[in-house]
Design an enzyme around this catalytic site. Sequence first.
Site, mmCIF file in Angstrom:
data_model
loop_
_atom_site.group_PDB
_atom_site.id
_atom_site.type_symbol
_atom_site.label_atom_id
_atom_site.label_comp_id
_atom_site.label_asym_id
_atom_site.label_seq_id
_atom_site.Cartn_x
_atom_site.Cartn_y
_atom_site.Cartn_z
ATOM 1 N N ASP A 1 0.834 -1.202 0.000
ATOM 2 C CA ASP A 1 0.000 0.000 0.000
ATOM 3 C C ASP A 1 0.876 1.261 0.000
ATOM 4 O OD1 ASP A 1 -3.045 0.631 0.360
ATOM 5 O OD2 ASP A 1 -2.084 1.879 1.874
ATOM 6 N N TYR B 1 -3.226 11.076 1.806
ATOM 7 C CA TYR B 1 -4.117 11.222 0.657
ATOM 8 C C TYR B 1 -4.106 12.652 0.122
ATOM 9 C CZ TYR B 1 -5.380 6.547 1.838
ATOM 10 O OH TYR B 1 -5.295 5.201 2.095
ATOM 11 N N HIS C 1 -6.710 -7.684 0.478
ATOM 12 C CA HIS C 1 -5.755 -6.579 0.432
ATOM 13 C C HIS C 1 -4.573 -6.775 1.378
ATOM 14 C CE1 HIS C 1 -4.588 -2.459 -0.399
ATOM 15 N NE2 HIS C 1 -4.621 -2.136 0.877
#
Length: 289
Positions: A102, A209, A270
């Site tokens: 990630d 983000y 994930h």
Amino acid sequence: MTGFSHDVITANGVRHHVTSCGRGTPLMLLHGWPEFWRTWRPLMERLADRFTLYAPEWRGFGDSDKTSTGPAEDCTPDILAEDLQALRAALGLGRVGLVSHDIGAFAAQAFARRWPDALSGLFFFNCPYPGIGRRWTDPQSIPEIWYQTFNQQPWAADLVASSRDACRLYIGHFLRHWAADPHAFDAELELWIDNFLKPGNLQGGFNWYRSINRARLAMMAGTAPVPPPIAVRARFLWGRRDPVVRAAWSDRLHEFFTDYRLEFAEFAGHFVHYEAPARAASAIADFFD
């Protein structure tokens, strides 16, 4: 029981919490969101007899420094790669292997392009990479990436932190939805909530983000610059049931990595490293040994 050491190491002007254990070839374990060092514990317990393992927490995460008290853009892949290089030096490490997932995969790729000679190899779980491109906006993907916009809202951290129940609903959603088994994190869910309710940890993660948003939008628009391929040897173990970083998107790895091997964890989502730690540990040991 594996003995874990918890240290605070200043690198690139930031105090990083680093958990370590084991002996042998050094590996650095680079987490994603919504994660902290604990996500690596099942792997560390299985690999400590073969490797020296370091699990740093990124700036803004876990018990590392919060470099901003509010919304900020101080957490780009290049900045994290610089943190990682400084950590490597502070730990006195020579060549090191990177195991990443990630956010960690973004940082590992940035690191490999700048300091390839410092690496003994790259191991990726479910890797966001430039070859995904405009497919982030595919109809089946759009319902999965709403959180990337939500997390950038200036009030998002306050809303999620408004109560323990609110934090559990939000963080718990991703741990359930992104794992193939929605109960994979049940035994430790409250530890995750404890972590993200520490002052600054929600905003620290959300700042990732904000920091990557311009690059993300350029990728979706097809205007992002194409980076040179990475020549460091690499291996990928991709969870077949990941709904957000889809296994089918691994089809362009050959354009961005010149020496790699791809395998799939058929019954993982994930969080392959947490959902299938025995399989993940075996693959890591095989690659780095």
